[in-house]
Design a protein around this motif. Sequence first.
Motif, PDB file in Angstrom:
ATOM      1  N   SER A 117       0.924  -1.155   0.014  1.00  0.00           N
ATOM      2  CA  SER A 117      -0.019   0.087  -0.080  1.00  0.00           C
ATOM      3  C   SER A 117       0.778   1.403  -0.008  1.00  0.00           C
ATOM      4  N   CYS A 144      -8.412   7.552  -3.966  1.00  0.00           N
ATOM      5  CA  CYS A 144      -8.358   6.278  -4.378  1.00  0.00           C
ATOM      6  C   CYS A 144      -8.242   5.319  -2.951  1.00  0.00           C
ATOM      7  N   CYS A 145      -7.525   5.799  -1.865  1.00  0.00           N
ATOM      8  CA  CYS A 145      -6.958   5.363  -0.700  1.00  0.00           C
ATOM      9  C   CYS A 145      -8.467   5.476   0.386  1.00  0.00           C
ATOM     10  N   SER A 150     -11.841   0.837  -0.406  1.00  0.00           N
ATOM     11  CA  SER A 150     -10.436   0.904   0.130  1.00  0.00           C
ATOM     12  C   SER A 150     -10.100  -0.080   1.182  1.00  0.00           C
ATOM     13  N   VAL A 153      -7.093  -2.354   0.971  1.00  0.00           N
ATOM     14  CA  VAL A 153      -5.654  -1.919   1.114  1.00  0.00           C
ATOM     15  C   VAL A 153      -5.126  -2.533   2.304  1.00  0.00           C
ATOM     16  N   SER A 160      -3.743  -4.068  -2.839  1.00  0.00           N
ATOM     17  CA  SER A 160      -2.739  -3.001  -2.683  1.00  0.00           C
ATOM     18  C   SER A 160      -1.374  -3.366  -3.524  1.00  0.00           C
ATOM     19  N   LEU A 334     -12.047  -0.990  -7.502  1.00  0.00           N
ATOM     20  CA  LEU A 334     -10.907   0.064  -6.835  1.00  0.00           C
ATOM     21  C   LEU A 334      -9.713   0.306  -7.725  1.00  0.00           C
TER      22      LEU A 334
END
Length: 381
Positions: A117, A144-145, A150, A153, A160, A334
């Motif tokens: 990540s 995005c995160c 998410s 991740v 990730s 994602l």
Amino acid sequence: MTREPGRLWDAAGRWRGVGVAVWILTLTRVVQLVLLVLLDHATDEPAGLRSNLLIWDGGWFQRVAEGYPSGYTYAADGSLQGNELAFFPLYPMLIRLLSHLGLDPGTAAITVSWLASIAAAVALHLLGTSLYGRRAGWALVAICCSAPMSVVVSMAYSESLFLALVAGMFVAAHRQVWWAAGLLGLGAALTRPTGAAAAVALAVAAVIAVRRDPGRPWQPPAAAAVALAGVPAYLGWVAWRVGDLDAWFRIQTAGWGTSFDFGASTVGFLANTLTVGEGWVPMSVALILLAALAAAGVGLAGRPWVPLAVYGLVAMVLVYGQAGFYHSKPRLLLPVLLTLLPSVAAAARARPRVAVLAIVAWAAFGLWYGAYLVAVWPYTI
């Protein structure tokens, strides 16, 4: 903007710029984990943070790290079941590597995901900077995160790692560092089936590069060929190991109901949910799928870099075109960066205070949503 790698490092803010990107990632992960703990404790039977980070596919990846089976797996009644051969090898190989260094498999799986990540945050910042400028790079990391799914991740999932490899591949291709683009594309193709979409996009980038610079005719096609070999190589290995040409596809269908039906199941899910469906989670998934389509359309209208557009379109066809668990589709979307481009472009153009407030509002929903689906929603994501 010049495409020299050194100039990109300067444009991205050097170590300070990368540090901001990692800080943004860290902030989203801390908030997500806090929400996950709070929502977990609010349930009747709290599972614990570690268990929530290792559930569902996390258990499968740990078993893959111990070794693949030699053939099909059957239930007591003789019906075919899914098994570890459905999962692509790079992420579990890294889990196995850390396990050999002394970590238990669960800790190794989470460690690989968290390290990946960080790499993803750096690669996303560099990609956004290379395409649109430094502020766009930070916006891409933040949006995005903190997206609705998410949460994976932070979990023992391969998203990730895949996101880091895909974003890194696009950075390398955009800066014309073809050896790196080819290796990163191969890594993406050995991480998830949608790595095939990334490989196709790299092939498009290679064609564009050769047309612009005929003086280096072999480097871009060689990089594309390396990336394109990844998915067929793994599918071929599974076919050889099992002794059945379509073994991987049969295992996917038997275990997870995954098969390509040209979107019929997705259309059926949307029609049913939006007319007579019950429950807010199915409704939210339906709205996310529709919103992602709209965002992709707006993104394409903005005439993005062609390879990135090709990757997004092919990846979305694979996600929307296959049958399977409907509540997994937002997670699969994602890494489809095309859907994020309109928001990234708007954030980059807006006044900093407006951009920050808009992203915070997005993150408040997205981080809570993912934590809820892991801690409270009883089904796999």
